[in-house]
Scaffold this active site. Sequence first.
Site, PDB file in Angstrom:
ATOM      1  N   LYS A 252       6.187 -18.732 -35.518  1.00  0.00           N
ATOM      2  CA  LYS A 252       6.122 -19.928 -33.942  1.00  0.00           C
ATOM      3  C   LYS A 252       6.797 -20.391 -32.869  1.00  0.00           C
ATOM      4  O   LYS A 252       7.721 -20.884 -32.770  1.00  0.00           O
ATOM      5  CB  LYS A 252       5.720 -18.583 -32.844  1.00  0.00           C
ATOM      6  CG  LYS A 252       6.232 -16.398 -32.466  1.00  0.00           C
ATOM      7  CD  LYS A 252       4.904 -16.204 -31.904  1.00  0.00           C
ATOM      8  CE  LYS A 252       5.832 -14.452 -31.681  1.00  0.00           C
ATOM      9  NZ  LYS A 252       4.379 -13.854 -31.547  1.00  0.00           N
TER      10      LYS A 252
ATOM     11  N   GLN B 202      -1.774 -12.769 -29.463  1.00  0.00           N
ATOM     12  CA  GLN B 202      -0.565 -12.256 -30.521  1.00  0.00           C
ATOM     13  C   GLN B 202      -1.494 -10.652 -30.678  1.00  0.00           C
ATOM     14  O   GLN B 202      -2.886 -10.180 -30.797  1.00  0.00           O
ATOM     15  CB  GLN B 202      -0.701 -12.833 -31.670  1.00  0.00           C
ATOM     16  CG  GLN B 202      -0.342 -12.362 -32.982  1.00  0.00           C
ATOM     17  CD  GLN B 202       1.342 -12.077 -32.930  1.00  0.00           C
ATOM     18  OE1 GLN B 202       2.055 -13.169 -32.495  1.00  0.00           O
ATOM     19  NE2 GLN B 202       2.096 -10.594 -32.848  1.00  0.00           N
TER      20      GLN B 202
ATOM     21  N   ASP C 283       5.249 -13.374 -22.813  1.00  0.00           N
ATOM     22  CA  ASP C 283       6.002 -12.769 -23.145  1.00  0.00           C
ATOM     23  C   ASP C 283       6.564 -10.828 -22.603  1.00  0.00           C
ATOM     24  O   ASP C 283       7.278  -9.773 -23.255  1.00  0.00           O
ATOM     25  CB  ASP C 283       4.717 -12.151 -23.770  1.00  0.00           C
ATOM     26  CG  ASP C 283       4.520 -11.872 -25.727  1.00  0.00           C
ATOM     27  OD1 ASP C 283       5.706 -11.922 -26.362  1.00  0.00           O
ATOM     28  OD2 ASP C 283       3.552 -11.723 -25.901  1.00  0.00           O
TER      29      ASP C 283
END
Length: 291
Positions: A52, A96, A119
């Site tokens: 990312k 994460q 997200d």
Amino acid sequence: MKLIDGKNISEKVLKEIKLSVDDRLKCNLKVPHLAAILVGDDGASKTYVDSKIKACKRVGFKSSLFKLDDSITEIELISQIQNINDNDDIDGFIVQLPLPRHIDQEKILNKVSPDKDVDGFHPNNYGKMTLGIDTFLPATPAGIIELIERSEIQTEGKKCLVIGRSQIVGRPISILLSQNKSFGNSTVTVAHSRSKDLEKLCLESDIIISAIGIPEFIKGDMIKKGSSIIDVGITRVKDPLSPKGYRITGDVDFKSVSSKVGYITPVPGGVGPMTISMLLKNTLKACEISD
């Protein structure tokens, strides 16, 4: 058979994002800033976060990594999240997953500001998605929609089978494909571990989206000729003939299925590359909203 090249489509999305960032710079507007919280030393999580950060660099984003020890308490992690929520320089951030067992994952995700939830997991954004209100879509389902649209796969009136009902992939993609939108209007069936006659459901479906994580589960004799297959599964399978000792495969037995389908995603190189590009697209959107 037409192969849906996720790598190629992802590259196009990233180039489009880069052009938007370049335009923002010309107008003296803020550069999008994506942050990530990584708790612990899980190898797969670290690799994913690193990818990312590299993607951010490619499109001209700022990026920040908050690496925390896996002994961190829930209260300390929430405090870190609040600090990022309050940081106006950061447009979007992710926590994460997975998190250590002593931390309540749902509680943590709910602490992320909906305005920075790139997200797309916060209940506010999930609810908006369900109602068809513009919001941040979960990255993998958004990537699937992008693949379908750019491959010009017709969904209106089609029978679509989603195998898997997770909150991250199965449930959101089933909602999106059933909505009255250009990429939707499908008749959607959601199958799961308790479903019966799965082979019959597959044979009746024009589009199959599989996210069950069982390697090569779907065989050629289970699908209708000319159907479209989106394979979200990704599993390491032992392979003594491979230099690495394993190979990566999806939920679909590509060899037996590919000769019958109209469209199919490969594994790897299909849905996977789209997830990060959609995360960056959400971050750009968050930045534009805050202008």
